[in-house]
Design a protein around this motif. Structure first.
Motif, mmCIF file in Angstrom:
data_model
loop_
_atom_site.group_PDB
_atom_site.id
_atom_site.type_symbol
_atom_site.label_atom_id
_atom_site.label_comp_id
_atom_site.label_asym_id
_atom_site.label_seq_id
_atom_site.Cartn_x
_atom_site.Cartn_y
_atom_site.Cartn_z
ATOM 1 N N UNK A 91 -4.772 15.901 5.536
ATOM 2 C CA UNK A 91 -3.628 16.021 6.431
ATOM 3 C C UNK A 91 -2.401 16.603 5.741
ATOM 4 N N UNK A 92 -2.510 16.953 4.463
ATOM 5 C CA UNK A 92 -1.372 17.488 3.727
ATOM 6 C C UNK A 92 -1.826 18.719 2.955
ATOM 7 N N UNK A 93 -0.844 19.476 2.529
ATOM 8 C CA UNK A 93 -1.073 20.622 1.654
ATOM 9 C C UNK A 93 -0.167 20.481 0.439
ATOM 10 N N UNK A 94 -0.488 21.208 -0.612
ATOM 11 C CA UNK A 94 0.356 21.156 -1.798
ATOM 12 C C UNK A 94 1.744 21.699 -1.477
ATOM 13 N N UNK A 95 2.754 20.937 -1.939
ATOM 14 C CA UNK A 95 4.133 21.296 -1.650
ATOM 15 C C UNK A 95 4.683 20.651 -0.397
ATOM 16 N N UNK A 96 3.843 19.944 0.358
ATOM 17 C CA UNK A 96 4.296 19.293 1.590
ATOM 18 C C UNK A 96 5.035 18.007 1.265
ATOM 19 N N UNK A 97 6.024 17.713 2.081
ATOM 20 C CA UNK A 97 6.777 16.469 1.929
ATOM 21 C C UNK A 97 6.153 15.397 2.817
ATOM 22 N N UNK A 98 5.944 14.221 2.254
ATOM 23 C CA UNK A 98 5.365 13.105 2.992
ATOM 24 C C UNK A 98 6.283 11.903 2.876
ATOM 25 N N UNK A 99 6.223 11.057 3.880
ATOM 26 C CA UNK A 99 6.957 9.791 3.861
ATOM 27 C C UNK A 99 5.983 8.657 3.552
ATOM 28 N N UNK A 100 6.532 7.553 3.130
ATOM 29 C CA UNK A 100 5.694 6.412 2.777
ATOM 30 C C UNK A 100 4.911 5.944 4.004
ATOM 31 N N UNK A 101 3.595 5.821 3.849
ATOM 32 C CA UNK A 101 2.731 5.392 4.940
ATOM 33 C C UNK A 101 2.093 6.516 5.712
ATOM 34 N N UNK A 102 2.467 7.773 5.421
ATOM 35 C CA UNK A 102 1.836 8.906 6.108
ATOM 36 C C UNK A 102 0.374 9.045 5.667
ATOM 37 N N UNK A 103 -0.441 9.522 6.596
ATOM 38 C CA UNK A 103 -1.856 9.730 6.287
ATOM 39 C C UNK A 103 -2.026 10.983 5.451
ATOM 40 N N UNK A 104 -2.684 10.829 4.323
ATOM 41 C CA UNK A 104 -2.922 11.957 3.425
ATOM 42 C C UNK A 104 -4.307 12.540 3.644
ATOM 43 N N UNK A 105 -5.321 11.688 3.779
ATOM 44 C CA UNK A 105 -6.693 12.164 3.956
ATOM 45 C C UNK A 105 -7.524 11.069 4.609
ATOM 46 N N UNK A 106 -8.666 11.459 5.135
ATOM 47 C CA UNK A 106 -9.628 10.531 5.729
ATOM 48 C C UNK A 106 -10.930 10.638 4.938
ATOM 49 N N UNK A 107 -11.464 9.462 4.535
ATOM 50 C CA UNK A 107 -12.711 9.414 3.784
ATOM 51 C C UNK A 107 -13.779 8.710 4.605
ATOM 52 N N UNK A 278 -11.654 5.094 -7.398
ATOM 53 C CA UNK A 278 -10.660 5.220 -8.454
ATOM 54 C C UNK A 278 -10.377 6.644 -8.881
ATOM 55 N N UNK A 279 -11.026 7.614 -8.272
ATOM 56 C CA UNK A 279 -10.803 9.015 -8.643
ATOM 57 C C UNK A 279 -9.502 9.518 -8.041
ATOM 58 N N UNK A 280 -8.784 10.350 -8.794
ATOM 59 C CA UNK A 280 -7.496 10.874 -8.339
ATOM 60 C C UNK A 280 -7.704 11.910 -7.242
ATOM 61 N N UNK A 281 -6.951 11.746 -6.156
ATOM 62 C CA UNK A 281 -7.009 12.685 -5.043
ATOM 63 C C UNK A 281 -5.831 13.644 -5.036
ATOM 64 N N UNK A 282 -4.634 13.111 -5.298
ATOM 65 C CA UNK A 282 -3.437 13.948 -5.260
ATOM 66 C C UNK A 282 -2.358 13.284 -6.106
#
Length: 414
Positions: A91-107, A278-282
């Protein structure tokens, strides 16, 4: 008598030798008096001694590091996968601004224990049936305990009746015994009264045994009721825990931003790729004005650095010049104060020193976060005490540290 007659060749050789001698004497001849040279050398020596003994020198400890944030929540933070799964959507791209609690990805969970799409509904049905079964078991245990209590009450009433019968039988036996001695009743009537009292005694023993047995039944059924209740609570809590774990596992598939900031790096490229737990996503860099610098120094230098010391700083990308030893001779240098010196090394024998901007108005404020970003390389000169240049040269030649740490007791005495 010497021969004074010389040939022309001999006269030419003598003239040549005289000319050579005159040239040699002229070359080795000193011009003027050496007194001026001696005075000049003496003046230089005195000036050098005075320079070494009087001119101050600022001792420094040099370290290098990078720009960071003093507050832990303002430092870059990684978003890690809480489960092993497959990326469904970003749900995000590099350089995008996100707020706390925003959805970043779905697994999508790839654990075989949580792959059932109807897992929550099945667990909810299991929970309802488990609760009903355990409630029925509790009700049955309560009813059995109540029945035992009723039997106890009946046994107690029987015992009370037997006690009354016993008193009556004893009274009648005493009367019959008196009348029999007086000859007013027959032998048969006396033996009937005696038999009656034996029956009452036997009934008393039986009633007491029945009452004791009823009490034991109550104690056993009370313990059984407690066991059933505890077992029921355990079973119901186990189901609740399973539902909670399933809900948490499903919610862990929704990766949320832990803080407000800018997404600067996405580790996995696209949907369909699998990630481990535990793998880094972003990586998220928060928007903050909190600034600090961490530099690393040797163990010898860390022992003499204390919080509150001034530090001259040079940031990468900002042309600067710092003349070590004279703090006022600098160009493009920023200043800060030592805030923390780590109590343990980083594993390589180096100690971290955290530096924050100084509040002294005479120094230039640090650049804002647009130019001074976290991770920018920085070099710091921790300013120590002022000594003479002679002492500093002697210290450097001897290989001594800038200062000698003293114990707290010696410091107090001093």
């Amino acid at each position: 008598m010497p021969d004074t007659h010389r040939t022309p060749a001999q006269e030419l050789n003598l003239d040549t030798i005289d000319a050579t001698r005159r040239t040699a004497f002229r070359l080795v001849e000193t011009g003027g008096s050496p007194r001026k040279l001696v005075i000049l050398i003496g003046i230089l020596l005195v000036a050098s001694v005075l320079f070494l003994a009087i001119v101050p020198w600022q001792q420094t400890v040099v370290g290098s590091g990078k720009v960071t944030s003093f507050a832990p929540e303002a430092r870059p933070q990684t978003i890690e996968s809480a489960i092993s799964g497959r990326i469904v959507r970003w749900y995000v791209r590099e350089g995008a601004h996100v707020s706390k609690g925003d959805t970043v990805a779905i697994l999508s969970d790839i654990n075989v224990n949580f792959m059932d799409t109807k897992l929550l509904s099945r667990l909810q049905t299991l929970r309802n049936r488990t609760f009903d079964a355990q409630e029925q078991a509790i009700n049955v245990a309560i009813q059995r305990r109540k029945q035992a209590e009723q039997r106890y009450v009946a046994s107690l009433a029987r015992l009370e009746r037997v006690i009354v019968d016993n008193n009556i039988a004893r009274t009648r036996f005493a009367r019959a015994d008196t009348l029999f001695k007086d000859g007013l009743i027959s032998q048969r009537e006396f033996e009937a009264a005696q038999a009656r009292i034996q029956e009452v005694i036997a009934d008393s023993i039986s009633s007491i045994a029945g009452l004791t047995s009823a009490q034991q039944d109550i104690d056993a059924l009370v313990a059984e009721e407690e066991r059933v209740i505890n077992h029921a609570y355990v079973a119901m809590q186990e189901v609740d825990v399973r539902i909670g774990n399933a809900q948490g596992r499903i919610s862990a598939g929704v990766v949320l931003a832990p803080l407000s900031g800018t997404v600067v790096r996405i580790a996995k490229a696209g949907a369909g790729q699998t990630v481990k737990e535990g793998e880094e996503l972003a990586l998220i860099v928060p928007k903050t004005t909190d600034q600090a610098v961490e530099i690393y120094v040797s163990s010898m230098d860390a022992a003499i650095i204390e919080p509150g010391r001034y530090v001259s700083l040079q940031f990468s990308g900002f042309p600067a010049f710092q003349f070590s030893g004279w703090r006022d001779i600098h160009v493009g240098i920023f200043h800060g104060r030592v805030k923390v010196v780590d109590a343990v090394d980083d594993g390589t024998g180096r100690f971290r020193v955290l530096i924050v901007p100084t509040e002294d108005p005479q120094y230039t404020t640090w650049p804002d976060d647009r130019y001074l970003r976290q991770g920018t390389h920085a070099t710091g000169w921790v300013l120590l005490d002022e000594v003479t240049i002679g002492y500093e040269l002697w210290r450097q030649l001897m290989g001594f540290p800038p200062q000698f740490p003293v114990s707290a007791k010696e410091d107090v005495k001093k």
